[in-house]
Design a protein around this motif. Structure first.
Motif, PDB file in Angstrom:
ATOM      1  N   THR A  68       5.297  -8.640  12.296  1.00 21.32           N
ATOM      2  CA  THR A  68       4.686  -7.749  11.305  1.00 21.32           C
ATOM      3  C   THR A  68       4.336  -8.511  10.036  1.00 21.32           C
ATOM      4  OG1 THR A  68       5.958  -5.889  12.183  1.00 21.32           O
ATOM      5  CG2 THR A  68       5.016  -5.627   9.990  1.00 21.32           C
ATOM      6  N   LYS A  69       5.245  -9.339   9.571  1.00 26.23           N
ATOM      7  CA  LYS A  69       5.002 -10.127   8.351  1.00 26.23           C
ATOM      8  C   LYS A  69       3.827 -11.082   8.535  1.00 26.23           C
ATOM      9  CE  LYS A  69       7.410 -13.152   5.057  1.00 26.23           C
ATOM     10  NZ  LYS A  69       6.518 -14.318   5.141  1.00 26.23           N
ATOM     11  N   MET A 158     -15.301   5.221  16.953  1.00 24.39           N
ATOM     12  CA  MET A 158     -16.175   4.529  16.018  1.00 24.39           C
ATOM     13  C   MET A 158     -15.464   3.342  15.371  1.00 24.39           C
ATOM     14  SD  MET A 158     -18.955   3.869  14.494  1.00 24.39           S
ATOM     15  CE  MET A 158     -20.073   5.214  14.959  1.00 24.39           C
ATOM     16  N   LEU A 159     -14.199   3.508  14.997  1.00 23.24           N
ATOM     17  CA  LEU A 159     -13.454   2.405  14.401  1.00 23.24           C
ATOM     18  C   LEU A 159     -13.334   1.228  15.374  1.00 23.24           C
ATOM     19  CD1 LEU A 159     -10.646   4.427  12.597  1.00 23.24           C
ATOM     20  CD2 LEU A 159     -12.317   2.943  11.468  1.00 23.24           C
ATOM     21  N   GLU A 160     -13.066   1.505  16.623  1.00 23.62           N
ATOM     22  CA  GLU A 160     -12.968   0.431  17.607  1.00 23.62           C
ATOM     23  C   GLU A 160     -14.323  -0.235  17.839  1.00 23.62           C
ATOM     24  OE1 GLU A 160     -11.092   1.992  21.078  1.00 23.62           O
ATOM     25  OE2 GLU A 160      -9.164   2.313  20.067  1.00 23.62           O
ATOM     26  N   SER A 161     -15.390   0.553  17.772  1.00 24.83           N
ATOM     27  CA  SER A 161     -16.729  -0.022  17.914  1.00 24.83           C
ATOM     28  C   SER A 161     -17.056  -0.915  16.733  1.00 24.83           C
ATOM     29  CB  SER A 161     -17.766   1.099  18.035  1.00 24.83           C
ATOM     30  OG  SER A 161     -17.536   1.877  19.200  1.00 24.83           O
ATOM     31  N   LEU A 162     -16.734  -0.461  15.532  1.00 27.32           N
ATOM     32  CA  LEU A 162     -16.977  -1.269  14.334  1.00 27.32           C
ATOM     33  C   LEU A 162     -16.082  -2.513  14.320  1.00 27.32           C
ATOM     34  CD1 LEU A 162     -17.273   1.591  11.685  1.00 27.32           C
ATOM     35  CD2 LEU A 162     -19.138   0.150  12.542  1.00 27.32           C
ATOM     36  N   GLU A 163     -14.892  -2.394  14.900  1.00 28.99           N
ATOM     37  CA  GLU A 163     -14.019  -3.568  15.024  1.00 28.99           C
ATOM     38  C   GLU A 163     -14.680  -4.623  15.900  1.00 28.99           C
ATOM     39  OE1 GLU A 163      -9.393  -4.407  16.334  1.00 28.99           O
ATOM     40  OE2 GLU A 163     -10.638  -3.141  17.620  1.00 28.99           O
ATOM     41  N   ARG A 164     -15.256  -4.198  17.013  1.00 24.71           N
ATOM     42  CA  ARG A 164     -15.892  -5.155  17.921  1.00 24.71           C
ATOM     43  C   ARG A 164     -17.144  -5.769  17.309  1.00 24.71           C
ATOM     44  NH1 ARG A 164     -14.269  -1.052  21.832  1.00 24.71           N
ATOM     45  NH2 ARG A 164     -12.491  -1.870  22.987  1.00 24.71           N
ATOM     46  N   GLN A 165     -17.719  -5.111  16.311  1.00 27.13           N
ATOM     47  CA  GLN A 165     -18.856  -5.672  15.589  1.00 27.13           C
ATOM     48  C   GLN A 165     -18.420  -6.538  14.406  1.00 27.13           C
ATOM     49  OE1 GLN A 165     -21.283  -2.248  14.526  1.00 27.13           O
ATOM     50  NE2 GLN A 165     -22.554  -2.512  16.364  1.00 27.13           N
ATOM     51  N   GLY A 166     -17.120  -6.611  14.165  1.00 25.00           N
ATOM     52  CA  GLY A 166     -16.622  -7.411  13.057  1.00 25.00           C
ATOM     53  C   GLY A 166     -16.826  -6.770  11.702  1.00 25.00           C
ATOM     54  N   ARG A 167     -16.878  -5.447  11.653  1.00 21.88           N
ATOM     55  CA  ARG A 167     -17.125  -4.756  10.381  1.00 21.88           C
ATOM     56  C   ARG A 167     -15.880  -4.082   9.828  1.00 21.88           C
ATOM     57  NH1 ARG A 167     -22.414  -1.272  11.754  1.00 21.88           N
ATOM     58  NH2 ARG A 167     -22.659  -1.177   9.493  1.00 21.88           N
ATOM     59  N   VAL A 168     -14.926  -3.743  10.685  1.00 18.82           N
ATOM     60  CA  VAL A 168     -13.629  -3.237  10.239  1.00 18.82           C
ATOM     61  C   VAL A 168     -12.542  -3.970  11.019  1.00 18.82           C
ATOM     62  CG1 VAL A 168     -14.632  -0.960   9.768  1.00 18.82           C
ATOM     63  CG2 VAL A 168     -13.382  -1.337  11.913  1.00 18.82           C
ATOM     64  N   ALA A 169     -11.310  -3.874  10.505  1.00 15.25           N
ATOM     65  CA  ALA A 169     -10.192  -4.563  11.151  1.00 15.25           C
ATOM     66  C   ALA A 169      -8.920  -3.761  10.964  1.00 15.25           C
ATOM     67  CB  ALA A 169     -10.018  -5.965  10.568  1.00 15.25           C
ATOM     68  N   VAL A 170      -7.993  -3.945  11.900  1.00 15.85           N
ATOM     69  CA  VAL A 170      -6.658  -3.369  11.767  1.00 15.85           C
ATOM     70  C   VAL A 170      -5.866  -4.268  10.829  1.00 15.85           C
ATOM     71  CG1 VAL A 170      -4.538  -2.725  12.968  1.00 15.85           C
ATOM     72  CG2 VAL A 170      -6.754  -2.415  14.102  1.00 15.85           C
ATOM     73  N   VAL A 171      -5.309  -3.681   9.783  1.00 15.10           N
ATOM     74  CA  VAL A 171      -4.551  -4.472   8.806  1.00 15.10           C
ATOM     75  C   VAL A 171      -3.063  -4.144   8.811  1.00 15.10           C
ATOM     76  CG1 VAL A 171      -6.537  -4.861   7.302  1.00 15.10           C
ATOM     77  CG2 VAL A 171      -5.114  -2.830   6.959  1.00 15.10           C
ATOM     78  N   GLY A 172      -2.656  -3.175   9.616  1.00 15.13           N
ATOM     79  CA  GLY A 172      -1.252  -2.828   9.696  1.00 15.13           C
ATOM     80  C   GLY A 172      -1.056  -1.632  10.609  1.00 15.13           C
ATOM     81  N   ARG A 173       0.202  -1.297  10.824  1.00 19.68           N
ATOM     82  CA  ARG A 173       0.529  -0.163  11.691  1.00 19.68           C
ATOM     83  C   ARG A 173       1.631   0.675  11.064  1.00 19.68           C
ATOM     84  NH1 ARG A 173      -0.583   0.041  17.654  1.00 19.68           N
ATOM     85  NH2 ARG A 173      -2.314  -1.394  17.991  1.00 19.68           N
ATOM     86  N   GLU A 174       1.568   1.964  11.334  1.00 20.64           N
ATOM     87  CA  GLU A 174       2.662   2.885  11.043  1.00 20.64           C
ATOM     88  C   GLU A 174       3.130   3.428  12.384  1.00 20.64           C
ATOM     89  OE1 GLU A 174       1.729   5.831   8.131  1.00 20.64           O
ATOM     90  OE2 GLU A 174       0.777   4.386   6.774  1.00 20.64           O
ATOM     91  N   ARG A 176       2.911   3.547  16.025  1.00 18.45           N
ATOM     92  CA  ARG A 176       1.814   3.184  16.933  1.00 18.45           C
ATOM     93  C   ARG A 176       0.443   3.378  16.291  1.00 18.45           C
ATOM     94  NH1 ARG A 176       3.446   5.412  22.975  1.00 18.45           N
ATOM     95  NH2 ARG A 176       5.527   4.473  23.089  1.00 18.45           N
ATOM     96  N   LEU A 177       0.394   3.955  15.113  1.00 16.15           N
ATOM     97  CA  LEU A 177      -0.879   4.264  14.461  1.00 16.15           C
ATOM     98  C   LEU A 177      -1.411   3.052  13.712  1.00 16.15           C
ATOM     99  CD1 LEU A 177      -0.018   7.805  13.043  1.00 16.15           C
ATOM    100  CD2 LEU A 177      -1.149   7.243  15.205  1.00 16.15           C
ATOM    101  N   ARG A 178      -2.694   2.779  13.889  1.00 15.55           N
ATOM    102  CA  ARG A 178      -3.319   1.628  13.252  1.00 15.55           C
ATOM    103  C   ARG A 178      -3.875   2.003  11.875  1.00 15.55           C
ATOM    104  NH1 ARG A 178      -7.211   0.566  18.283  1.00 15.55           N
ATOM    105  NH2 ARG A 178      -7.093   2.835  18.166  1.00 15.55           N
ATOM    106  N   ARG A 179      -3.710   1.088  10.926  1.00 15.48           N
ATOM    107  CA  ARG A 179      -4.288   1.267   9.596  1.00 15.48           C
ATOM    108  C   ARG A 179      -5.480   0.314   9.476  1.00 15.48           C
ATOM    109  NH1 ARG A 179      -3.132   4.055   5.304  1.00 15.48           N
ATOM    110  NH2 ARG A 179      -1.116   4.768   6.098  1.00 15.48           N
ATOM    111  N   TRP A 180      -6.633   0.882   9.092  1.00 17.30           N
ATOM    112  CA  TRP A 180      -7.900   0.160   9.132  1.00 17.30           C
ATOM    113  C   TRP A 180      -8.424  -0.165   7.737  1.00 17.30           C
ATOM    114  CZ3 TRP A 180     -10.085  -0.880  13.962  1.00 17.30           C
ATOM    115  CH2 TRP A 180      -9.542  -0.187  15.053  1.00 17.30           C
ATOM    116  N   ASP A 181      -9.214  -1.249   7.655  1.00 19.56           N
ATOM    117  CA  ASP A 181      -9.908  -1.586   6.416  1.00 19.56           C
ATOM    118  C   ASP A 181     -11.179  -2.345   6.775  1.00 19.56           C
ATOM    119  OD1 ASP A 181     -10.466  -1.689   3.736  1.00 19.56           O
ATOM    120  OD2 ASP A 181      -8.701  -2.867   3.174  1.00 19.56           O
TER     121      ASP A 181
END
Length: 360
Positions: A68-69, A158-174, A176-181
């Motif tokens: 996690t760190k 949509m978030l997963e699609s934008l991730e595959r385009q390199g426009r958003v990313a997972v920056v952490g988790r709560e 099993r839930l992903r936190r996006w930016d």
């Protein structure tokens, strides 16, 4: 020059490339740099795949908080498409991201939802990082889930699609839930830039580094022209071998026992597993209970360079024990090897903070 290897040599190369020999790595970053990909899977029959993968290599020096760190604080690893990868791999993926989606159906959905994509990006830029549940669904066109994996809310897709385009990313988790930016905040500044061809070549090299040896035309471990050509005595096909792994064959630290999560990377290339290790592994997770032979989520056990057993066990959170239902022997096991296996099961339970039950 084409190298000729024995099956034993090929096994040793693979085991060492996967950091499963007697020489243990120091931390999870070292593991990720070598393996290039660590699978994330929430199925925690014993422990989640990403933590089990690290523990199988590092042992007692690993704690889940270290991963996690490394991802959330130090940003030396990153999450992408259900995996953990080292930041050194990210620039090699960016050229491929530019061309996603390649299939007409995916392109059509993204084009029809261009305003939706802009809404998601705007919300993240203004208020991110956010969970998917905190972002409004403004989709113009809904896409039905054929697998049942997605619900009616279009935001996760949509978030997963934008991730595959390199426009958003997972920056952490709560949990099993992903936190996006957005990636302009999530990714390091001034990443190296590569052409499509150079990125593909370097990715092939990283895959071969992690594999040690792979079939020349493998759909499971595509390595292109990386490394050097090889053949394996008694095994069909042409192979590519990592020259550094080949050069290190004589520097053999020996083997050990490793209990492997079913999603461990060494198990991913099933044809190679059959060809080189003579191990035909079938994950029975999705089989009806009556058809299971070894258990729903049996963990393969590696002793040196042989797969000798399958561990059917589960962490019983109610009784706070690691309960062993069965230890299925696949090959003859010497008494000292069995003692080592029992010791590794006990170490696993102690790492989990519980006693072992059911082990005879």
């Amino acid at each position: 020059m084409t190298h000729t290897l024995s099956r034993d040599d090929a096994r040793r190369i693979i085991v060492r490339a996967q950091m499963l020999d007697a020489r243990r790595p120091g931390d999870v970053v070292e593991v990720a740099e070598q393996l290039a990909v660590i699978k994330i899977d929430p199925t925690a029959v014993i422990a989640p795949a990403q933590h089990a993968t690290a523990w199988a290599r590092i042992g007692w020096g690993y704690e889940p908080g270290q991963l996690t760190k490394a991802v959330e604080d130090d940003r030396v690893l990153f999450e992408y498409d259900g995996t953990i990868r080292p930041i050194s791999v990210l620039p090699l993926l960016v050229p491929r991201m530019r061309h996603w989606p390649q299939h007409a159906r995916g392109r059509g959905w993204m084009e029809a939802n261009a305003r939706f994509a802009d809404d998601v990006l705007a919300r993240l830029r203004a208020d991110g990082p956010l969970l998917a549940s905190e972002i409004e669904d403004t989709a113009q066109v809904a896409r039905q889930s054929e697998s049942g994996w997605y619900g009616s809310n279009q935001v996760p897709r949509m978030l997963e699609s934008l991730e595959r385009q390199g426009r958003v990313a997972v920056v952490g988790r709560e949990g099993r839930l992903r936190r996006w930016d957005v990636t302009e905040r999530a990714w390091p500044k001034a990443l190296p830039e590569y052409t499509d061809e150079d990125a593909a070549r370097l990715l092939d090299e990283r895959r071969l580094q992690a594999a040690g040896i792979a079939k020349e035309r493998s759909a499971w471990t595509p390595v292109g022209a990386a490394g050097e050509p090889a053949v394996i005595d008694g095994v069909k096909g042409r192979w590519r071998v990592d020259p550094q792994a080949l050069a290190a064959l004589d520097d053999d630290p020996g083997g050990r026992v490793a209990i492997l999560n079913p999603y461990d990377r060494i198990l991913f290339d099933r044809p190679r597993l059959r060809d080189v290790f003579e191990f035909d592994y079938v994950l029975e997770q999705f089989k009806p209970k009556a058809e299971r032979v070894y258990g729903q989520f049996a963990h393969p056990i590696l002793v040196g360079d042989r797969f000798v057993a399958l561990l059917d066990a589960a962490l019983d959170r109610t009784r706070e024990t690691l309960h062993v239902t069965a230890l299925h022997e696949l090959a003859p096991i010497e008494p000292e090897e069995m003692e080592m296996i029992r010791g590794e099961i006990a170490d696993l339970a102690e790492w989990l903070g519980v006693p072992v039950t059911g082990l005879r």
